[in-house]
Design a protein around this motif. Sequence first.
Motif, mmCIF file in Angstrom:
data_model
loop_
_atom_site.group_PDB
_atom_site.id
_atom_site.type_symbol
_atom_site.label_atom_id
_atom_site.label_comp_id
_atom_site.label_asym_id
_atom_site.label_seq_id
_atom_site.Cartn_x
_atom_site.Cartn_y
_atom_site.Cartn_z
ATOM 1 N N LEU A 54 0.838 -1.203 0.000
ATOM 2 C CA LEU A 54 0.000 0.000 0.000
ATOM 3 C C LEU A 54 0.863 1.240 0.000
ATOM 4 C CD1 LEU A 54 -2.704 -1.084 2.632
ATOM 5 C CD2 LEU A 54 -2.914 -1.111 0.124
ATOM 6 N N LYS A 55 0.320 2.297 -0.600
ATOM 7 C CA LYS A 55 1.045 3.563 -0.618
ATOM 8 C C LYS A 55 1.138 4.127 0.782
ATOM 9 C CE LYS A 55 -0.165 4.936 -5.347
ATOM 10 N NZ LYS A 55 -0.792 5.998 -6.168
ATOM 11 N N GLY A 56 2.242 4.894 1.007
ATOM 12 C CA GLY A 56 2.444 5.447 2.327
ATOM 13 C C GLY A 56 3.255 6.711 2.294
ATOM 14 N N LEU A 57 4.078 6.911 3.334
ATOM 15 C CA LEU A 57 4.826 8.145 3.532
ATOM 16 C C LEU A 57 5.764 8.433 2.367
ATOM 17 C CD1 LEU A 57 5.766 10.526 5.277
ATOM 18 C CD2 LEU A 57 7.322 8.924 6.456
ATOM 19 N N THR A 58 6.470 7.443 1.895
ATOM 20 C CA THR A 58 7.448 7.697 0.829
ATOM 21 C C THR A 58 6.767 8.180 -0.448
ATOM 22 O OG1 THR A 58 7.331 5.350 0.205
ATOM 23 C CG2 THR A 58 9.070 6.009 1.767
ATOM 24 N N GLU A 59 5.566 7.646 -0.757
ATOM 25 C CA GLU A 59 4.857 8.099 -1.955
ATOM 26 C C GLU A 59 4.400 9.539 -1.804
ATOM 27 O OE1 GLU A 59 4.883 3.733 -2.258
ATOM 28 O OE2 GLU A 59 4.486 5.150 -0.644
ATOM 29 N N PHE A 60 3.978 9.925 -0.578
ATOM 30 C CA PHE A 60 3.537 11.305 -0.364
ATOM 31 C C PHE A 60 4.698 12.281 -0.544
ATOM 32 C CE2 PHE A 60 2.854 15.051 2.237
ATOM 33 C CZ PHE A 60 1.562 15.438 1.904
ATOM 34 N N ILE A 61 5.876 11.929 -0.015
ATOM 35 C CA ILE A 61 7.011 12.848 -0.118
ATOM 36 C C ILE A 61 7.526 12.919 -1.549
ATOM 37 C CG2 ILE A 61 9.381 13.259 0.677
ATOM 38 C CD1 ILE A 61 8.634 11.857 3.278
ATOM 39 N N ALA A 62 7.558 11.774 -2.209
ATOM 40 C CA ALA A 62 8.147 11.743 -3.553
ATOM 41 C C ALA A 62 7.209 12.255 -4.636
ATOM 42 C CB ALA A 62 8.594 10.306 -3.859
ATOM 43 N N ASP A 63 5.897 12.102 -4.443
ATOM 44 C CA ASP A 63 4.921 12.456 -5.504
ATOM 45 C C ASP A 63 4.000 13.557 -4.992
ATOM 46 O OD1 ASP A 63 3.198 12.598 -7.586
ATOM 47 O OD2 ASP A 63 2.547 10.491 -7.495
ATOM 48 N N PRO A 64 4.113 14.753 -5.500
ATOM 49 C CA PRO A 64 3.259 15.869 -5.032
ATOM 50 C C PRO A 64 1.782 15.656 -5.313
ATOM 51 C CG PRO A 64 5.194 16.682 -6.186
ATOM 52 C CD PRO A 64 5.154 15.226 -6.439
ATOM 53 N N THR A 65 1.477 14.751 -6.229
ATOM 54 C CA THR A 65 0.066 14.537 -6.575
ATOM 55 C C THR A 65 -0.648 13.667 -5.564
ATOM 56 O OG1 THR A 65 0.625 12.596 -7.908
ATOM 57 C CG2 THR A 65 0.640 14.745 -9.011
ATOM 58 N N VAL A 66 0.114 13.026 -4.686
ATOM 59 C CA VAL A 66 -0.482 12.139 -3.682
ATOM 60 C C VAL A 66 -0.904 12.967 -2.482
ATOM 61 C CG1 VAL A 66 -0.105 10.186 -2.170
ATOM 62 C CG2 VAL A 66 0.923 10.171 -4.450
ATOM 63 N N ASN A 67 -2.137 12.763 -2.013
ATOM 64 C CA ASN A 67 -2.583 13.448 -0.804
ATOM 65 C C ASN A 67 -2.802 12.437 0.311
ATOM 66 O OD1 ASN A 67 -5.306 12.348 -1.089
ATOM 67 N ND2 ASN A 67 -5.552 13.800 -2.787
ATOM 68 N N ILE A 68 -3.029 12.948 1.499
ATOM 69 C CA ILE A 68 -3.125 12.089 2.689
ATOM 70 C C ILE A 68 -4.320 11.166 2.608
ATOM 71 C CG2 ILE A 68 -3.542 12.144 5.188
ATOM 72 C CD1 ILE A 68 -1.714 14.536 5.339
ATOM 73 N N ASP A 69 -5.408 11.621 2.068
ATOM 74 C CA ASP A 69 -6.606 10.775 1.991
ATOM 75 C C ASP A 69 -6.348 9.517 1.184
ATOM 76 O OD1 ASP A 69 -8.060 12.545 3.498
ATOM 77 O OD2 ASP A 69 -8.686 13.734 1.755
ATOM 78 N N ASP A 70 -5.410 9.601 0.238
ATOM 79 C CA ASP A 70 -5.088 8.426 -0.556
ATOM 80 C C ASP A 70 -4.291 7.397 0.241
ATOM 81 O OD1 ASP A 70 -6.282 9.680 -2.696
ATOM 82 O OD2 ASP A 70 -4.393 10.585 -3.396
ATOM 83 N N LEU A 71 -3.739 7.792 1.389
ATOM 84 C CA LEU A 71 -2.838 6.924 2.153
ATOM 85 C C LEU A 71 -3.470 6.300 3.401
ATOM 86 C CD1 LEU A 71 0.319 9.223 2.081
ATOM 87 C CD2 LEU A 71 -0.315 7.462 0.432
ATOM 88 N N VAL A 72 -4.510 6.918 3.952
ATOM 89 C CA VAL A 72 -5.061 6.503 5.242
ATOM 90 C C VAL A 72 -5.786 5.170 5.104
ATOM 91 C CG1 VAL A 72 -6.654 7.082 7.100
ATOM 92 C CG2 VAL A 72 -5.234 8.859 6.067
#
Length: 793
Positions: A644-662
């Motif tokens: 699953l996507k997590g912290l590293t995807e949020f930092i590396a990809d600006p298009t990722v938001n927190i709602d996509d990770l929770v």
Amino acid sequence: MKEKDLISSQSDQTVQDIIKPYIRYWYLFLLGLIITMAGAFVYLRYATPIYSVKAKVIIKDESNSSGFLEFSAIPEIGNYMSRYGNSKIDDEIAIFTSKRLITNVVKKLDLNTVYRAVGNVKTSELYGTLPFTVQFLEPESENKGGAFPVLNIEIQDQATYKISGDNLANSGIYNFGDRVHFDFADLIVLPNMEDEALFSKYTGETITVVHNDEESVALYYQGELKLLNEIPNSHVIEFSFESATPQKAMDFLDQLIVEYNEDAVDDRNQITRQTLNFIDDRLQIISKELDSVELDKEQFKSKNRLTNIQTEAAIILESASEFDKRQLNIATQLELTNSMIDYIENEDENELLPTNIGLEGDDVVGAVNDYNQLLLQRNRLLKSSTTKNPVIINLNNQIQQIRTSILQSLKNTRNGFQISLRDLNYGESSLNSKIEQVPAKERIYRDIERQQSIKEQLFLFLLQQREESLISLAAIASKAKVVDDAYSSRQPVAPKKLFIYFIAFVLGLLLTFLGIYFKGLFNNKISNREDLERLLRNISIQGEIPKLSKGTPDFITHNDRSIMAESFRILRTNLQYFMRNKGVGSDAHKTIFVTSSITNEGKTFVAYNLATTLALTGKRVILVGADIRNPQLHRYLANGDRSLKGLTEFIADPTVNIDDLVAKSDNHNDLDIILSGAIPPNPAELLLSNRTELFFSELKSRYDHVIVDTAPSMVVTDTLLISSIADVTLYVVRADYTEKKLVGFVNEANKDNKLHNIAVVLNGVSENNFGYGNKYGYVYGQEKKSFFKRLFK
């Protein structure tokens, strides 16, 4: 009083605190006692019992009969005898323990041959009635030092036996009574057919026969024999000997006393035998002289036809009778004195002097007796000593002095007798002048008759002395009177059961104690809260997490009342007070980093359950996996999907938001989880991105508590790079895993402010070490398990 001060005051060591680390291992003490006591039981079961055998004798005081008191006439000898009397018992003890005397006992009792019955566990000595005896026929001169091999003899039947042994050339089956040749000796084995039951008992059994040289066996008994003069100034000697065969020891002591008495009787008989030899020699001489005088008398009377003394000489002879008696007595003493002087001057100085030969004068008789006693004493001491011994030298000097004194006294006595005899002769000449008319023949006859009377009286006197000496020789009593015959103790003196069990008991406790002590001494791991408190400087411990048993879930559930759940509730409460004391602010919007020194210390486990405990209070809590090198948080999701996507995807990809990770937690609706995401090739550089701070800022705005599972701080730099984001850094230390030296990194990080507001939690604490020694129970309100339930858990 502040909480820290309270904890500090409670940490003062008491007696219970000192023994607490050992009491918790009570089962090891019990196991150690069982092992050592069982070992003691087995040892006592098969150990050979040792018995104490004792005997007691009294050495007769022969000072009065031996003439010791008569030495008072010679001051030098009297002084010596007073000194000698104090060491007399020591001299007798030296004779008792002499190798010469003990060797005689070994020969008499055949103690140098030992028979032992071979058992399944131990070998027992046989003594007394034996199923067979072995006779060694060759001399032992070539086998000094115990060169004889151990013989294994097995009775086959009533006629044959089997003999074997290590390196025994002629092993085989032989007939009883046959002479068998071996390199070390020839031997004959004789069966004991008088006791058929005993012979049958040992048929088919192996009996070992050990034959040692007599000297080595005598030295062994000499070393084991103990003699004690227990009553001061007495002549009582107590014998003591310890042996596994009490009857053998009793026979040894009894025979030793017999040998001593025979040796002492033999010493004292030497004087009497010497006296008898002297008397026999004198009797032969006197007998010849008497025969010669009687023959002269017979020839004189025959030649001169004389039948009796002339009547006219009766009155004169009656007057001369007194002179005759005195002349006869003095002549006899002079003859004995001359004989004694001649004996002393011509015989060897080491020969005993004859006594009771009729000499007058108490001084001379007493000195002769004393001389003989000293000479005997010196000869007895020479048997167990050398001529260089100071006592022997002193005795030689005293003996020489007495011999010289005796000789001088005899010469003085002889001079006196000669003077007296000369005076009597003068008187006789005067009397003879009155009987000038008596025929010359009658005077010659009277001289012959007088010589005959002297010889007859001396002959009869010597015969009487000879009979008295023979009676004395037959009537000599033993020197050592037996007070107690040898007897054995009823109970063994060794091994002592109570002492062995006591030693086993102490050893069982001591070995277990030392094992635990050295284990703790060389233990470099943190075991309990006290160990951690001693190592931390200005850092508080916020809680302890118990060690989970196998099969126990590693997460807290709803309405959980387990020890683990209660420990996390305590941790939650302590952290709230800790943050308030640190001035962090309100309880909402707090970021708590959970880290450790190295891997496998349980930081992910602590982070997840701390987040769950906070969520149980109705707070909105999110748990973030920030250990992007070795993520472990995914195992607390139902599907366990780590892709699953997590912290590293949020930092590396600006298009990722927190709602996509929770992701929602399966245990509680108010707990959200964000995994660490894919493992990046540059984790440290990635965490330094501005989007990292943006990520945590957004989480703080949405949630009351942000719990972050970070990487180990000592292993990698990831946690140190983002430590400024944390309001509190919860540092996890694992009991019995984290080395004590690693705590130094915690103190250093706190001192250099590398980690913000460090608080420590101790994870994986065993039940024995939980809390302050688990003195007050595990969980309030929970049923306490019985002793046996906890024992077999």
